[in-house]
Design an enzyme around this catalytic site. Structure first.
Site, PDB file in Angstrom:
ATOM      1  CG  ASP A  66      -0.249  -0.425   2.515  1.00  0.00           C
ATOM      2  OD1 ASP A  66       0.983  -0.231   2.621  1.00  0.00           O
ATOM      3  OD2 ASP A  66      -0.919  -0.945   3.417  1.00  0.00           O
TER       4      ASP A  66
ATOM      5  CD  GLU B 188      -8.284   1.239   7.244  1.00  0.00           C
ATOM      6  OE1 GLU B 188      -8.259   0.380   8.145  1.00  0.00           O
ATOM      7  OE2 GLU B 188      -7.607   2.284   7.306  1.00  0.00           O
TER       8      GLU B 188
END
Length: 259
Positions: A82, A160
């Site tokens: 990421d 998330e």
């Protein structure tokens, strides 16, 4: 896809260590063994890499193995999980900067073999960029090994709470807990980006081997949920329960609520 279809694997591997250093060195040596094994076969070692405090000692040991014991990274291809969006690679808070400082500039990896999601592209181009990132991983035959940490809210990469089991690399909105945990690095919550580019859960789960490293007492509660709780998008790391190729590497403190 219903999460009810994801059943815990009966082949779960759990490795417990007395402290964070021992756990980190173990992970580093697992990575080194893969690199050497692939070298002997004339193959590339395709690694999925993580950032943050958790893997710092892993990278420190890999650098030591390179500098003192001749471990070469010439056959390594890396893909990072990421990167914040927007951020520039030269920014000290960027994961590109992190990887250079903690690993890449100290070893002999080929620059063209380093792949970290960049965020120079405009928002309208992100979708195509993410698809290209996925295709690049596939072009190398997928990830041989993925290193993961875990966030206090159960995120893996920046997947998330609420992330789908089938998610691919994409632009995501960062959870409040994630941004809160990053504020010290950015000098305040208002400086922390609201978004990031992240490999998806589906991208991660296709790795041939997955090592999840969790260290310290502050990770013990979420580790308990991730390993022993319900498999749910609200705890993205819980999806790993359904995968036989996952190994959980914990120090004594992180394992405190499961032993």
């Amino acid at each position: 896809m219903s999460t009810n279809s994801h059943k815990p694997s009966k082949n779960r591997t759990l490795n417990l260590f007395a402290n964070a250093t021992q756990a980190s060195i173990y992970v580093a040596h697992q990575i080194a063994e893969l690199i050497i094994q692939q070298q002997k076969q004339g193959k590339l070692a395709v690694l999925g890499l993580a950032t943050g405090n958790t893997p710092k000692t892993v990278y420190q040991e890999l650098v030591r193995l390179h500098q003192n014991e001749g471990l070469s990274f010439a056959n390594v291809v890396s893909f990072n999980l990421d990167e914040y969006y927007p951020i520039y690679p030269e920014d000290e808070q960027s994961y590109t900067y992190f990887m250079q400082e903690h690993l890449f500039k100290h070893v002999d990896i080929k620059p063209q073999h380093i792949h970290i999601p960049h965020t120079r592209c405009e928002t309208e181009d992100i979708h195509d960029y993410c698809k290209e990132f996925e295709n690049k991983i596939a072009s190398f035959g997928g990830l041989d090994l993925q290193l993961l940490g875990i966030g206090r809210n159960g995120h893996i990469g920046f997947n998330e709470p609420g992330s789908s089991f089938d998610s691919a690399t994409r632009l995501v909105n960062l959870h409040a807990v994630t941004r809160e945990d990053a504020q010290a690095d950015f000098g305040g919550l208002d400086q922390v980006p609201q978004q990031a580019v992240s490999m998806g859960v589906n991208t991660i789960r296709q790795a041939k081997r997955i090592l999840l490293l969790a260290l310290g007492e502050r990770k013990s509660e979420i580790i308990c949920k991730a390993l022993q709780g319900e498999i749910t998008p609200e705890v993205p790391a819980s999806f790993l329960q359904s995968l036989a190729q996952v190994e959980y590497v914990l120090d004594h403190e992180a394992a405190g609520e499961i032993i």
